[in-house]
Scaffold this motif. Structure first.
Motif, PDB file in Angstrom:
ATOM      1  N   ARG A  68      -5.696  38.179   5.442  1.00  0.00           N
ATOM      2  CA  ARG A  68      -6.622  39.167   4.891  1.00  0.00           C
ATOM      3  C   ARG A  68      -5.938  40.510   4.656  1.00  0.00           C
ATOM      4  O   ARG A  68      -6.276  41.235   3.724  1.00  0.00           O
ATOM      5  N   GLY A  69      -4.988  40.835   5.551  1.00  0.00           N
ATOM      6  CA  GLY A  69      -4.263  42.087   5.372  1.00  0.00           C
ATOM      7  C   GLY A  69      -3.355  42.061   4.153  1.00  0.00           C
ATOM      8  O   GLY A  69      -3.235  43.047   3.433  1.00  0.00           O
ATOM      9  N   LEU A  70      -2.717  40.908   3.906  1.00  0.00           N
ATOM     10  CA  LEU A  70      -1.799  40.793   2.779  1.00  0.00           C
ATOM     11  C   LEU A  70      -2.522  40.515   1.465  1.00  0.00           C
ATOM     12  O   LEU A  70      -2.055  40.921   0.402  1.00  0.00           O
ATOM     13  N   PHE A  71      -3.648  39.817   1.534  1.00  0.00           N
ATOM     14  CA  PHE A  71      -4.373  39.418   0.327  1.00  0.00           C
ATOM     15  C   PHE A  71      -5.821  39.901   0.408  1.00  0.00           C
ATOM     16  O   PHE A  71      -6.708  39.177   0.868  1.00  0.00           O
ATOM     17  N   PRO A  72      -6.090  41.133  -0.035  1.00  0.00           N
ATOM     18  CA  PRO A  72      -7.465  41.656  -0.010  1.00  0.00           C
ATOM     19  C   PRO A  72      -8.454  40.811  -0.807  1.00  0.00           C
ATOM     20  O   PRO A  72      -9.660  40.904  -0.591  1.00  0.00           O
ATOM     21  N   VAL A  73      -7.951  39.972  -1.727  1.00  0.00           N
ATOM     22  CA  VAL A  73      -8.843  39.113  -2.508  1.00  0.00           C
ATOM     23  C   VAL A  73      -9.645  38.179  -1.609  1.00  0.00           C
ATOM     24  O   VAL A  73     -10.760  37.767  -1.957  1.00  0.00           O
ATOM     25  N   LEU A  74      -9.114  37.852  -0.418  1.00  0.00           N
ATOM     26  CA  LEU A  74      -9.827  36.980   0.504  1.00  0.00           C
ATOM     27  C   LEU A  74     -11.059  37.665   1.089  1.00  0.00           C
ATOM     28  O   LEU A  74     -11.968  36.980   1.589  1.00  0.00           O
ATOM     29  N   GLN A  75     -11.107  38.990   1.036  1.00  0.00           N
ATOM     30  CA  GLN A  75     -12.260  39.720   1.560  1.00  0.00           C
ATOM     31  C   GLN A  75     -13.334  39.913   0.491  1.00  0.00           C
ATOM     32  O   GLN A  75     -14.483  39.527   0.681  1.00  0.00           O
ATOM     33  N   TRP A  76     -12.943  40.507  -0.662  1.00  0.00           N
ATOM     34  CA  TRP A  76     -13.962  40.771  -1.678  1.00  0.00           C
ATOM     35  C   TRP A  76     -14.277  39.533  -2.510  1.00  0.00           C
ATOM     36  O   TRP A  76     -15.320  39.473  -3.176  1.00  0.00           O
ATOM     37  N   TYR A 128      -0.433  41.407  -8.381  1.00  0.00           N
ATOM     38  CA  TYR A 128      -1.220  42.546  -7.895  1.00  0.00           C
ATOM     39  C   TYR A 128      -2.692  42.184  -7.741  1.00  0.00           C
ATOM     40  O   TYR A 128      -3.371  42.713  -6.844  1.00  0.00           O
ATOM     41  N   ALA A 129      -3.197  41.313  -8.580  1.00  0.00           N
ATOM     42  CA  ALA A 129      -4.619  40.966  -8.531  1.00  0.00           C
ATOM     43  C   ALA A 129      -5.030  40.380  -7.188  1.00  0.00           C
ATOM     44  O   ALA A 129      -6.170  40.561  -6.749  1.00  0.00           O
ATOM     45  N   VAL A 130      -4.109  39.691  -6.499  1.00  0.00           N
ATOM     46  CA  VAL A 130      -4.448  39.079  -5.212  1.00  0.00           C
ATOM     47  C   VAL A 130      -3.965  39.906  -4.023  1.00  0.00           C
ATOM     48  O   VAL A 130      -4.383  39.666  -2.887  1.00  0.00           O
ATOM     49  N   MET A 131      -3.087  40.901  -4.281  1.00  0.00           N
ATOM     50  CA  MET A 131      -2.535  41.691  -3.183  1.00  0.00           C
ATOM     51  C   MET A 131      -2.933  43.160  -3.218  1.00  0.00           C
ATOM     52  O   MET A 131      -2.843  43.848  -2.203  1.00  0.00           O
ATOM     53  N   GLY A 132      -3.357  43.671  -4.368  1.00  0.00           N
ATOM     54  CA  GLY A 132      -3.661  45.092  -4.501  1.00  0.00           C
ATOM     55  C   GLY A 132      -5.025  45.448  -3.941  1.00  0.00           C
ATOM     56  O   GLY A 132      -5.929  44.606  -3.881  1.00  0.00           O
ATOM     57  N   SER A 133      -5.175  46.699  -3.540  1.00  0.00           N
ATOM     58  CA  SER A 133      -6.436  47.167  -2.969  1.00  0.00           C
ATOM     59  C   SER A 133      -7.212  48.068  -3.917  1.00  0.00           C
ATOM     60  O   SER A 133      -8.331  48.471  -3.623  1.00  0.00           O
ATOM     61  N   SER A 134      -6.632  48.408  -5.088  1.00  0.00           N
ATOM     62  CA  SER A 134      -7.339  49.206  -6.083  1.00  0.00           C
ATOM     63  C   SER A 134      -8.070  48.282  -7.044  1.00  0.00           C
ATOM     64  O   SER A 134      -7.487  47.324  -7.555  1.00  0.00           O
ATOM     65  N   ARG A 135      -9.325  48.589  -7.313  1.00  0.00           N
ATOM     66  CA  ARG A 135     -10.122  47.740  -8.211  1.00  0.00           C
ATOM     67  C   ARG A 135      -9.882  48.072  -9.675  1.00  0.00           C
ATOM     68  O   ARG A 135     -10.109  47.238 -10.552  1.00  0.00           O
ATOM     69  N   ALA A 370       1.945  45.472  -2.191  1.00  0.00           N
ATOM     70  CA  ALA A 370       1.556  44.762  -3.404  1.00  0.00           C
ATOM     71  C   ALA A 370       2.523  45.079  -4.542  1.00  0.00           C
ATOM     72  O   ALA A 370       2.966  44.175  -5.266  1.00  0.00           O
ATOM     73  N   MET A 371       2.865  46.378  -4.699  1.00  0.00           N
ATOM     74  CA  MET A 371       3.815  46.778  -5.739  1.00  0.00           C
ATOM     75  C   MET A 371       5.182  46.135  -5.510  1.00  0.00           C
ATOM     76  O   MET A 371       5.842  45.686  -6.447  1.00  0.00           O
ATOM     77  N   GLY A 372       5.591  46.098  -4.247  1.00  0.00           N
ATOM     78  CA  GLY A 372       6.889  45.522  -3.932  1.00  0.00           C
ATOM     79  C   GLY A 372       6.968  44.040  -4.248  1.00  0.00           C
ATOM     80  O   GLY A 372       7.898  43.574  -4.922  1.00  0.00           O
ATOM     81  N   PHE A 373       5.988  43.279  -3.809  1.00  0.00           N
ATOM     82  CA  PHE A 373       6.015  41.836  -4.035  1.00  0.00           C
ATOM     83  C   PHE A 373       5.851  41.494  -5.513  1.00  0.00           C
ATOM     84  O   PHE A 373       6.434  40.524  -5.994  1.00  0.00           O
ATOM     85  N   MET A 374       5.073  42.294  -6.246  1.00  0.00           N
ATOM     86  CA  MET A 374       4.905  41.985  -7.673  1.00  0.00           C
ATOM     87  C   MET A 374       6.200  42.255  -8.441  1.00  0.00           C
ATOM     88  O   MET A 374       6.533  41.537  -9.395  1.00  0.00           O
ATOM     89  N   ASN A 375       6.970  43.277  -8.042  1.00  0.00           N
ATOM     90  CA  ASN A 375       8.243  43.537  -8.723  1.00  0.00           C
ATOM     91  C   ASN A 375       9.329  42.557  -8.292  1.00  0.00           C
ATOM     92  O   ASN A 375      10.210  42.222  -9.094  1.00  0.00           O
ATOM     93  N   ILE A 376       9.274  42.089  -7.052  1.00  0.00           N
ATOM     94  CA  ILE A 376      10.211  41.038  -6.633  1.00  0.00           C
ATOM     95  C   ILE A 376       9.947  39.776  -7.443  1.00  0.00           C
ATOM     96  O   ILE A 376      10.878  39.122  -7.944  1.00  0.00           O
ATOM     97  N   ALA A 377       8.660  39.404  -7.562  1.00  0.00           N
ATOM     98  CA  ALA A 377       8.311  38.237  -8.377  1.00  0.00           C
ATOM     99  C   ALA A 377       8.670  38.463  -9.837  1.00  0.00           C
ATOM    100  O   ALA A 377       9.120  37.546 -10.536  1.00  0.00           O
ATOM    101  N   GLY A 378       8.487  39.696 -10.306  1.00  0.00           N
ATOM    102  CA  GLY A 378       8.820  39.995 -11.693  1.00  0.00           C
ATOM    103  C   GLY A 378      10.304  39.911 -11.984  1.00  0.00           C
ATOM    104  O   GLY A 378      10.708  39.502 -13.075  1.00  0.00           O
ATOM    105  N   SER A 379      11.133  40.287 -11.020  1.00  0.00           N
ATOM    106  CA  SER A 379      12.584  40.273 -11.246  1.00  0.00           C
ATOM    107  C   SER A 379      13.131  38.873 -11.470  1.00  0.00           C
ATOM    108  O   SER A 379      14.162  38.707 -12.121  1.00  0.00           O
TER     109      SER A 379
END
Length: 484
Positions: A68-76, A128-135, A370-379
């Protein structure tokens, strides 16, 4: 009896007080040792993953809390309904109509092939959609980070001489940027972003906007030979020399015509909030109309520069192109750190602005992870550094987005465009990409905020001016150094 009973009471209290003194002295003298660095880091990781106040421990509960901490999508996600999806669907399609032409233009600014801008609008938004906290935050390539990459990486490898090596270094820089961003969030090192104060960012953004604008004169005028320097003196000199040589005014005519069209559409959208979609549709409509115009009139045979071939299909794997050995590793790490800080500063500032409007708190550490993991995946999927865009976030907000699902819708729309529409971009004039970038630059220059900084704190205004002048007359690195 009364005197007899009172006397022992006084004695016992004195005895208790006397007996407690040595214990207090021991506590004062024998102070426990402070926690080690290892203990501090483990506590930071635990606090970043586990919710506060969770005293009882079990493997299942820890796993659920960590996820839940890593993936806020599991909460909302449990309360997500069709009404929210309808708003996100509309926002995502509107977002894609703005993001597709902007992504192609920003890739050109980063001195990369057009498809890399589109690739960057696919994988990072999905992560970011599954890890970010900004809507509301809309993810993709942005002008300032694109300028940072092109201005710093080209000093290591010239993209006109060896474009393949240049692209490899960009992927490597993106990996390092993601690693730094994820580390900031994991170890709660967000205070590093605070080295760039609000005043410094205002000055840096304004200087970068002017530099980006002057560089777009190359595409707007159809200039072939242009300087690689980013300072305004070198760019102005290059434009002056090019204008006094034979050039094709059709590029300038097409670019200025559609630039005026985009600005008028944006002005109308600001006057009437119900016409918010004009801001998003105007750049895409400009690309379609200008491409048809060039194709029908065959203007490319008469000096109008076109972007030509754009590779389609899904994001190719770029893991083998990342260079973790060689002489440029240190430079890539340095550039990655700078891009990580600037990208985080812009994204968190934009995210917090819109979160305050909606009345909820933005978790800075989760945003960094979230920003870090999305750029790692993007690279490893042919993307360069992505972050939150102010212009696209404003469109996303105005279009009625409810959650980060709008980023998923946008990403799917871009995938469809990559599969079906890239062949039609062959005749798109380069001047249109320049006009789209130029239309986005006024939002980076905040004169009203500069005036507020002058009234509030003269030292902050000095930092703002130093960053502005450093970027404008020196380089991006000098401007950042002056800001810090």
């Amino acid at each position: 009896m009364e005197s007899f009973t009172i006397e022992p009471t006084h004695i016992s209290e004195n005895v208790v007080q006397e007996s407690s003194r040595p214990n207090t002295a021991n506590l004062v003298l024998n102070v426990p040792e402070p926690p080690s660095i290892r203990e501090k880091l483990s506590l930071s990781i635990k606090e970043a993953i586990l919710p506060r106040g969770n005293k009882s421990f079990s493997l299942l509960r820890w796993t659920i809390s960590a996820l839940r901490g890593l993936f806020p999508v599991l909460q909302w996600g449990r309360q997500y309904d069709f009404k929210s999806f309808r708003g996100d669907l509309m926002a995502g399609v509107t977002l894609a109509s703005l993001g597709i032409p902007q992504s192609i233009g920003y890739a050109n600014l980063a001195k990369l092939d057009p498809q890399y801008g589109l690739y960057t609008s696919v994988v990072p938004p999905l992560v970011y959609a599954v890890m970010g906290s900004s809507r509301e935050l809309a993810i993709g390539p942005v002008a300032v980070v694109s300028l940072l990459l092109s201005s710093m990486v080209q000093k290591v490898v010239d993209p006109t001489v060896d474009p393949i090596a240049y692209t490899k270094l960009v992927f490597t820089v993106t990996l390092f940027a993601g690693i730094f961003q994820a580390s900031f969030g994991l170890f709660r090192l967000g205070f590093l972003v605070d080295f760039l104060s609000h005043a410094a960012i205002v000055g840096f953004m304004a200087g970068a906007a002017i530099v980006i604008g002057t560089q777009q004169l190359k595409g707007l005028l159809g200039i072939t030979h242009f300087t690689n320097n980013t300072d305004v003196v070198s760019v102005t000199k290059s434009v002056w020399l090019a204008v006094h040589q034979p050039w094709h005014p059709n590029n300038f005519l097409i670019g200025c015509s559609f630039l005026i069209f985009i600005l008028i559409a944006r002005f109308m959208a600001r006057r009437n909030k119900k016409l918010f979609w004009l801001t998003a549709i105007a750049p895409l409509l400009s690309v379609i109309l200008s491409t048809l115009l060039v194709f029908v009139t065959r203007a490319d045979k008469h000096g109008v520069k076109i972007i030509q071939h754009v590779n389609g299909g899904l994001n190719p794997n770029s893991a083998k192109q990342i260079q973790l050995t060689g002489p440029y590793l240190g430079e890539c790490a340095k550039i990655g750190l700078i891009c990580a800080v600037i990208a985080l500063t812009e994204a968190i500032a934009v995210g917090r602005s819109f979160a305050s409007i909606k009345g909820y708190q933005l978790d800075g550490n989760k945003e960094m992870m979230a920003m870090g993991f999305m750029n790692i995946a993007g690279s490893i999927s042919s993307c360069y550094v992505a972050t939150g865009s102010f212009s696209r976030t404003a469109v996303n907000f105005s279009a009625g987005c409810k959650t980060t699902v709008s980023n998923i819708v946008m990403s799917i729309t871009v995938i469809i465009a990559l599969q079906l529409l890239t062949r039609f971009l062959y005749y798109t004039p380069v001047a249109i990409l320049a006009s789209i970038i130029l239309s986005a630059l006024p939002g980076l220059i905040d004169i009203k905020e500069v005036c507020n900084i002058w009234q509030v704190d003269k030292m902050d205004f000095l930092a703002c001016s130093g960053a502005f002048l450093g970027v404008l007359f020196g380089s991006v690195e000098i401007g950042l150094l002056a800001a810090v």
